[in-house]
Design an enzyme around this catalytic site. Structure first.
Site, short mmCIF file in Angstrom:
data_model
loop_
_atom_site.label_atom_id
_atom_site.label_comp_id
_atom_site.label_asym_id
_atom_site.label_seq_id
_atom_site.Cartn_x
_atom_site.Cartn_y
_atom_site.Cartn_z
N VAL A 73 0.84 -1.21 0.00
CA VAL A 73 0.00 0.00 0.00
C VAL A 73 0.87 1.25 0.00
O VAL A 73 0.57 2.24 -0.68
CB VAL A 73 -0.96 0.01 1.22
N CYS A 74 1.97 1.21 0.73
CA CYS A 74 2.83 2.38 0.92
C CYS A 74 3.28 3.04 -0.39
O CYS A 74 3.17 4.27 -0.53
CB CYS A 74 4.04 2.04 1.78
#
Length: 179
Positions: free
Chosen positions: A51-52
């Site tokens: 996700v980052c």
């Protein structure tokens, strides 16, 4: 650390480039205050995750929007500057970042902000908007599995910079509330 609090004083190592000899720098809380700028600091849990990089890439696409609002954009995690550098080198979406990646390796800043996850001691997905005097004006905190909305960060920054009352769903250019 919440709205109305003084953002902590800090000095941390950052990754600012992939160019040999120019990879690393330092950033401190004085850097935005001295220039009378806003600070937008967003945190992610770990480098080399899923996700980052979607969030980091989106903040990067919008970096000029933050600069146009006289805001310094800083990304941060508890990984080291060397891990940040390796990640940038190995992820196409992170190669040309226009903002520093701050390394809070000893977790002192994340701990002072109160954003460390209990088990792994990694930072939650926290976002802070800090005014030029060093006062926290907005905080958003997401669970580890949920990415944030960069448009909302910009919308809130715009609203805060009006220094007026802004109604629900207000966006830049719309009327503010008269009292």
């Amino acid at each position: 650390m919440s709205v109305g609090s003084a953002f902590p004083e800090f000095r941390k190592k950052t990754v600012v480039s992939l160019e040999k000899g120019k990879e690393f720098s330092e950033f401190s809380s004085e850097d935005y205050k001295t220039n009378n700028q806003w600070l937008v600091m967003f945190w992610w849990p770990k480098d080399f995750t899923f996700v980052c990089p979607t969030e980091i890439a989106e903040f990067n696409k919008r970096a000029q929007d933050f600069a146009d609002r006289d805001a310094i954009l800083i990304g941060a995690s508890t990984d080291s500057e060397f891990v940040h550098h390796a990640w940038r080198n190995n992820h196409n979406d992170l190669k040309d970042l226009k903002f520093p990646m701050l390394a809070d390796t000893n977790r002192s800043l994340a701990e002072e902000l109160g954003i460390l996850e209990a088990e792994e001691k990694v930072a939650y997905r926290a976002t802070y908007i800090v005014d030029p005097t060093g006062i926290v004006r907005w905080v958003s905190l997401n669970d580890l599995s949920v990415g944030r909305n960069v448009n909302e960060v910009l919308r809130v920054l715009d609203a805060l910079q009006t220094d007026e009352l802004c109604p629900c769903n207000w966006t830049k250019g719309e009327a503010t509330l008269a009292v």
